[in-house]
Design an enzyme around this catalytic site. Structure first.
Site, PDB file in Angstrom:
ATOM      1  N   SER A 165       0.144 -48.209 -89.129  1.00 16.95           N
ATOM      2  CA  SER A 165      -1.280 -48.251 -88.796  1.00 16.95           C
ATOM      3  C   SER A 165      -2.061 -49.005 -89.857  1.00 16.95           C
ATOM      4  CB  SER A 165      -1.820 -46.809 -88.707  1.00 16.95           C
ATOM      5  OG  SER A 165      -3.232 -46.810 -88.699  1.00 16.95           O
ATOM      6  N   TYR A 182      -3.026 -38.286 -92.714  1.00 18.55           N
ATOM      7  CA  TYR A 182      -2.338 -39.045 -91.668  1.00 18.55           C
ATOM      8  C   TYR A 182      -1.997 -40.443 -92.192  1.00 18.55           C
ATOM      9  CZ  TYR A 182      -1.924 -42.440 -87.985  1.00 18.55           C
ATOM     10  OH  TYR A 182      -1.498 -43.499 -87.237  1.00 18.55           O
ATOM     11  N   LYS A 198       1.784 -42.441 -93.067  1.00 14.35           N
ATOM     12  CA  LYS A 198       2.230 -43.756 -92.600  1.00 14.35           C
ATOM     13  C   LYS A 198       2.642 -44.626 -93.791  1.00 14.35           C
ATOM     14  CE  LYS A 198       1.877 -43.324 -88.161  1.00 14.35           C
ATOM     15  NZ  LYS A 198       3.089 -43.322 -87.317  1.00 14.35           N
TER      16      LYS A 198
END
Ligand code: WQD
Length: 393
Positions: free
Chosen positions: A153, A200, A204
Site C-alpha cells: 500500500s 496497518y 505492510k
C-alpha cells in the site's frame, strides 16, 4: 491480456473474494489462468465466487475460448491444517530433491486493512498481517512455491519523504525508492517506517521488509510488492461492486452511502489544504486497472524479467484528483447534487498522495486505462444492478 503460466499450472489467490482479490481473480481467469481461491469468508461472501465464475464463463463463451478452472478453498490462509493438503494436492515430483508444484505463483491479498481499527487493535493486525505471512511463506517454500505477489500500500510512504524530510503538503508524489546523495555516495533507500501513521501501514512496511530479506536469502524466491494508491470503482458489469459491511471510511464508499440516502451528507475532511481547491488530492486508480497490474506483475515474474528478485511497484495513475473533483465527477454522472460540507482534517491524512507510475509502466509494461469518471459510472451500474440505489444513476 498476456498469458501467464501454462494450462497445467495454477495461481493461488489468498483473499480472492475480497474487493481487489475478486477483481484480480476475474482478470486472471480472463487471462486463461487456472485459479485456486483461498478465502476464509471473514470479510467476503461466497456469492462473489459465483459472480466471478459467471463473468468468466460469459467472457470465454463470447471469445470462444475454454474456461480455465476456478476453485474455492474456504479456509484461512493461516490454517496450516487446511493449507497442507491443498499444497500437497498440487505437488509435482521433486527434481534433484527440489520440491516442485503446479502452483506457478501466489497473489496474497488476505490481510486486515482498516486503518482506524488497526489503531484500536494493533496485535490483531500484527498477528494476521505479519505472523501469518511468515508461516504462510514458510509453508509455500516447503512446497517449492516461490513466486509471490504481495498486496502492499502507498501507506508505507507515510507522511515523510523517503529522505525522512517532512513533505511539503501541496504535493506529495512518491517514487518506489529514492537515491540519496550522502557524502558524494549515492544510496537507494526504501521508505522508512518513521512517517507511517498507523499499525496497518506498519504491517505492510514490515511485510515488505520480511519479503525483501527472504528474497535476499534465497534466489529461488521472486517477490513483487505492489503499492496500491486509492482503488475505486468496480467491474463494468456492476456485479463485483464494493458494498462494505463495516462502516466505510474510504471516500467513494462514503459517497455511495450519501447517494443512496444512507448518509445525509459527505464530510470533506479538510478544505484548507495547499491544493487548488483546498481539498486533499489522491491518486484514484480503477480497481480493474489495479487487478490487471497483478497480471502484469505475475507475467513479468514468471518470465524471469524482473530486475531484482524483490521489486516494489507503485500501482497508481500518476495523476491526482481532489476530493471536490471526485464529488463533482460523481454529480456529473448521476446528474444530481451530492450533499456535502466542509469538516476538520482527519488525523493521519496528508494533503496529497500521488504515484510516480514510471517503473510499473517501464518494467511491467502496464499502465492504467480507465478514468475516475469510468469508476463513477461503474459504481452507478453496481448500484442499479444491486438495487442499492433508490434513484436510477
Ligand atoms: C481519501 C481522501 C480523506 C472519507 C486509505 C488508507 C490506505 C489505503 C487507501 C489500504 C482523504 C477524504 C474520505 C470521507 C473525506 N487503504 N475523505 N471524507 O486515506 O487516502 O487511504 O485508503 O491500503 O491505507 O489510508 O483514502 O478514501 O480514506 O480518503 O473527505 O468521508 O478523501 O480525508 O483526503 P486514504 P480515503
Amino acid at each position: 491480456l498476456r498469458r501467464i503460466p501454462s494450462e497445467s499450472s495454477y495461481v493461488l489467490v489468498t483473499g480472492g473474494l475480497g474487493f481487489i482479490g475478486s477483481h484480480t481473480t476475474l482478470e486472471l481467469l480472463k487471462a486463461n489462468c487456472n485459479v485456486i481461491v483461498l478465502d476464509n469468508l471473514s470479510n467476503s461472501f461466497d456469492v462473489v465466487f459465483d459472480r466471478i465464475n459467471f463473468l468468466a464463463q460469459e467472457f470465454h463463451t463470447q471469445n470462444g475460448s475454454p474456461m480455465p478452472s476456478l476453485r474455492l478453498h474456504p479456509h484461512d490462509y493461516r490454517d496450516a491444517k487446511a493449507l497442507q493438503p491443498l499444497l500437497e494436492e498440487y505437488r509435482l515430483p521433486s527434481r534433484w530433491g527440489v520440491a516442485k508444484s503446479k502452483i506457478a505463483g501466489v497473489i496474497h491479498f488476505a490481510a486486515y486493512k482498516a486503518v482506524e481499527e488497526s489503531i484500536r487493535h494493533p496485535l490483531k493486525y500484527y498477528a494476521n498481517n505479519v505472523s501469518g505471512l511468515i508461516d504462510f511463506t514458510t509453508n509455500l517454500g516447503d512446497f517449492g512455491i516461490k513466486t509471490f505477489i504481495f498486496s502492499s500500500s502507498a501507506t508505507v510512504y507515510g507522511t515523510l519523504a523517503n529522505s525522512g524530510l517532512p513533505l511539503k503538503e501541496e504535493l506529495c508524489v512518491h517514487k518506489e525508492e529514492i537515491t540519496l546523495d550522502r557524502d558524494g555516495q549515492t544510496q537507494t533507500v526504501q521508505p522508512g517506517c518513521t512517517g507511517i501513521t498507523n499499525p496497518y501501514g506498519r504491517t505492510k512496511w514490515i511485510c515488505e521488509s520480511i519479503l525483501a530479506d527472504l528474497a535476499a536469502s534465497d534466489p529461488e524466491w521472486t517477490v513483487v510488492a505492489l503499492r496500491y494508491f486509492n482503488p475505486v470503482g468496480c467491474d463494468s458489469s456492476g456485479l463485483l461492486g464494493e458494498d462494505p459491511r463495516q462502516t466505510p471510511t474510504n471516500l467513494l464508499p462514503v459517497v455511495v452511502k450519501v447517494m443512496t440516502g444512507q448518509y445525509a451528507e459527505l464530510q470533506m475532511f479538510g478544505t484548507d489544504w495547499e491544493t487548488s481547491d483546498g481539498t486533499a488530492i489522491r491518486d484514484f486508480i480503477h480497481v480493474t486497472d489495479l487487478a490487471r497490474g497483478h497480471i502484469a506483475a505475475l507475467s513479468t515474474a514468471n518470465e524471469g524479467k524482473l530486475r531484482e528478485n524483490f521489486r516494489t511497484f507503485n500501482l497508481g495513475t500518476g495523476s491526482g484528483h481532489s476530493v471536490l473533483e471526485v464529488v463533482n465527477t460523481m454529480e456529473t454522472v448521476i446528474d444530481r447534487p451530492i450533499p456535502r460540507k466542509a469538516a476538520a482534517r482527519r488525523a493521519g491524512d496528508v494533503g496529497s498522495c500521488v504515484a510516480v507510475a514510471k517503473r510499473s509502466r517501464d518494467e511491467l509494461q502496464w499502465t492504467t486505462e480507465k478514468s475516475l469518471k469510468d469508476a463513477c459510472q461503474d459504481i452507478c451500474t453496481f448500484l442499479n444492478v444491486s438495487g442499492l440505489s433508490s434513484k436510477q444513476c
